[in-house]
Design an enzyme around this catalytic site. Structure first.
Site, PDB file in Angstrom:
ATOM      1  N   ASP A 125       1.937 -10.499 -16.594  1.00 55.11           N
ATOM      2  CA  ASP A 125       3.194 -10.688 -16.551  1.00 55.11           C
ATOM      3  C   ASP A 125       3.989 -10.985 -17.533  1.00 55.11           C
ATOM      4  O   ASP A 125       3.806 -11.972 -18.487  1.00 55.11           O
ATOM      5  CB  ASP A 125       3.591 -11.997 -15.326  1.00 55.11           C
ATOM      6  CG  ASP A 125       3.201 -11.417 -13.806  1.00 55.11           C
ATOM      7  OD1 ASP A 125       3.363 -10.175 -13.765  1.00 55.11           O
ATOM      8  OD2 ASP A 125       2.889 -12.184 -13.084  1.00 55.11           O
TER       9      ASP A 125
ATOM     10  N   ARG B  99       6.932 -15.429  -5.624  1.00 56.68           N
ATOM     11  CA  ARG B  99       6.383 -15.558  -6.912  1.00 56.68           C
ATOM     12  C   ARG B  99       7.069 -16.616  -7.759  1.00 56.68           C
ATOM     13  O   ARG B  99       8.407 -16.574  -8.063  1.00 56.68           O
ATOM     14  CB  ARG B  99       6.197 -14.186  -7.579  1.00 56.68           C
ATOM     15  CG  ARG B  99       5.500 -14.449  -8.751  1.00 56.68           C
ATOM     16  CD  ARG B  99       5.292 -13.084  -9.307  1.00 56.68           C
ATOM     17  NE  ARG B  99       6.062 -12.994 -10.863  1.00 56.68           N
ATOM     18  CZ  ARG B  99       6.271 -11.838 -11.484  1.00 56.68           C
ATOM     19  NH1 ARG B  99       5.524 -10.850 -11.099  1.00 56.68           N
ATOM     20  NH2 ARG B  99       7.063 -11.958 -12.721  1.00 56.68           N
TER      21      ARG B  99
ATOM     22  N   HIS C 185      -3.565  -8.116 -13.653  1.00 59.53           N
ATOM     23  CA  HIS C 185      -3.640  -8.101 -12.015  1.00 59.53           C
ATOM     24  C   HIS C 185      -2.997  -6.581 -11.774  1.00 59.53           C
ATOM     25  O   HIS C 185      -2.256  -6.018 -12.346  1.00 59.53           O
ATOM     26  CB  HIS C 185      -3.162  -9.195 -11.569  1.00 59.53           C
ATOM     27  CG  HIS C 185      -1.703  -9.433 -11.760  1.00 59.53           C
ATOM     28  ND1 HIS C 185      -1.359  -9.975 -12.949  1.00 59.53           N
ATOM     29  CD2 HIS C 185      -0.548  -9.267 -11.057  1.00 59.53           C
ATOM     30  CE1 HIS C 185       0.070 -10.072 -12.734  1.00 59.53           C
ATOM     31  NE2 HIS C 185       0.475  -9.624 -11.536  1.00 59.53           N
TER      32      HIS C 185
ATOM     33  N   HIS D 133      -1.269  -5.068 -15.155  1.00 58.95           N
ATOM     34  CA  HIS D 133      -0.323  -5.462 -15.962  1.00 58.95           C
ATOM     35  C   HIS D 133      -0.819  -7.298 -16.224  1.00 58.95           C
ATOM     36  O   HIS D 133      -1.283  -7.733 -15.307  1.00 58.95           O
ATOM     37  CB  HIS D 133       1.034  -5.343 -15.829  1.00 58.95           C
ATOM     38  CG  HIS D 133       1.346  -6.136 -14.459  1.00 58.95           C
ATOM     39  ND1 HIS D 133       0.990  -5.543 -13.301  1.00 58.95           N
ATOM     40  CD2 HIS D 133       2.209  -7.261 -14.254  1.00 58.95           C
ATOM     41  CE1 HIS D 133       1.507  -6.520 -12.386  1.00 58.95           C
ATOM     42  NE2 HIS D 133       2.205  -7.447 -12.744  1.00 58.95           N
TER      43      HIS D 133
HETATM   44  O1  AKG Z   1       1.845  -8.105  -4.800  1.00 61.45           O
HETATM   45  C1  AKG Z   1       0.710  -8.507  -5.402  1.00 61.45           C
HETATM   46  O2  AKG Z   1      -0.287  -8.209  -5.023  1.00 61.45           O
HETATM   47  C2  AKG Z   1       1.003  -8.614  -6.870  1.00 61.45           C
HETATM   48  C3  AKG Z   1       2.328  -8.683  -7.396  1.00 61.45           C
HETATM   49  C4  AKG Z   1       2.406  -8.453  -8.701  1.00 61.45           C
HETATM   50  O3  AKG Z   1       1.622  -7.788  -9.534  1.00 61.45           O
HETATM   51  C5  AKG Z   1       3.471  -9.276  -9.654  1.00 61.45           C
HETATM   52  O4  AKG Z   1       4.135 -10.111  -8.839  1.00 61.45           O
HETATM   53  O5  AKG Z   1       3.288  -9.256 -10.977  1.00 61.45           O
END
Ligand code: AKG
Length: 295
Positions: free
Chosen positions: A117, A286, A271, A115
């Site tokens: 974000d 994040r 990602h 996806h």
């Molecule tokens: O935990 C991860 O490696 C990626 C997390 C993720 O895809 C996100 O925070 O959008």
């Protein structure tokens, strides 16, 4: 009387080292908790545009530092899952498989599908910064990034012409109940949360607003259909694009090191979280920078 001069912000001696991979670079020797001069900011910004994902090594910094640095790039999103905000810092979403007293402390299945974000909002995210807090060990819990400019460029001219005018619907709810069935700790969304994530329509191919480069902009997590195409035809096209967009030749796999702060461009990349077994602990913080309307 002379006016007091603001203290000069010193330039930091840091290096940008591209990875031996389709995308990505590490930035070594920068401390993001120190004031960042305009000249340093310009170098970081350039590296982010050129490499799409930059890894700031060894950032032993606080959540407030992480937030302040992220804000240099734009206003921050507050994630709809307020259950997983860091206490006192709503700008931080906790991404973690850890449970305390039987309760998850963060979003444990974030990123299980490819996806970009916030593509489900009319103004998706510019970029996100994920800061390692607790890691499960080498080679576990990696994050993969796929370059959607390369994916676009590798399409046949016929397919490029076909998809260029198309639009697609993106929905946060697309896989929510499926994920919740697998992970019952995922909160049931309130009506107010559902209202915050009404589906958005996005171009299938977007133009990066700063570099002018085209990128594929559909994802297996959030894209639900192509506007104006019969369902079967749209789904077949999406399946073809999903498979193409994450071919190994477009992908950088990030193996986390302690205190890494990874900053990626959601306008250029998708990602995926490779996953962490339940018995190993993984936790990252994040921040998500607001972006503009894709075109
Ligand atoms: O935990 C991860 O490696 C990626 C997390 C993720 O895809 C996100 O925070 O959008």
């Amino acid at each position: 009387m002379t006016a007091a001069l603001a203290p000069a912000v010193l330039t930091q001696a840091f290096e940008v080292r591209p990875f031996d991979a389709p995308v990505g670079a590490e930035i070594v020797g920068l401390d993001i908790s120190q004031p960042i001069s305009n000249a340093d900011f310009a170098r970081i910004h350039r590296a982010h545009l050129d490499h799409h994902v930059v890894v700031f090594r060894d950032q032993q910094v606080s959540p407030a530092d992480h937030i302040a640095f992220s804000r240099r790039f734009g206003p921050l999103e507050i994630h709809v899952l307020h259950q997983f905000q860091l206490p006192k810092h709503p700008e931080i979403l906790i991404v973690s498989n850890i449970k305390e007293n039987g309760e998850p402390i963060g979003l444990g299945d974030a990123g299980v599908y490819w996806h970009s974000d916030i593509s489900y909002k009319p103004q998706p995210s510019l970029g996100s910064l994920l800061h390692a807090q607790e890691l499960p060990g080498d080679g576990i819990g990696d994050t993969l990034f796929a370059d959607q400019h390369l994916a676009w460029e590798a399409l046949s001219p016929e397919l490029q012409r076909r998809i260029l005018p198309l639009k697609a619907e993106h929905s946060y709810l697309a896989k929510y109940e499926e994920l919740r069935a697998k992970n019952p700790w995922r909160p049931k969304l309130s009506q107010a949360q559902i209202d915050q994530v009404a589906p958005a329509v996005q171009p299938v191919v977007r133009t990066h607003p700063e570099t002018g480069k085209k990128a594929l902009f559909v994802s297996e997590h959030f894209t639900t259909g192509i506007v104006g195409l019969p369902k079967e035809e749209g789904d077949a096209l999406l399946a073809e694009l999903f498979a193409h967009s994450v071919k190994p030749e477009f992908v950088y796999r990030h193996c986390w090191k302690p205190h890494d702060l990874v900053f990626w461009d959601n306008r250029s990349l998708m990602h995926l979280a490779a996953g962490t077994p339940d018995h190993l602990r993984r936790r990252l913080n994040r921040t998500t920078i607001q972006g503009d309307t894709p075109f």
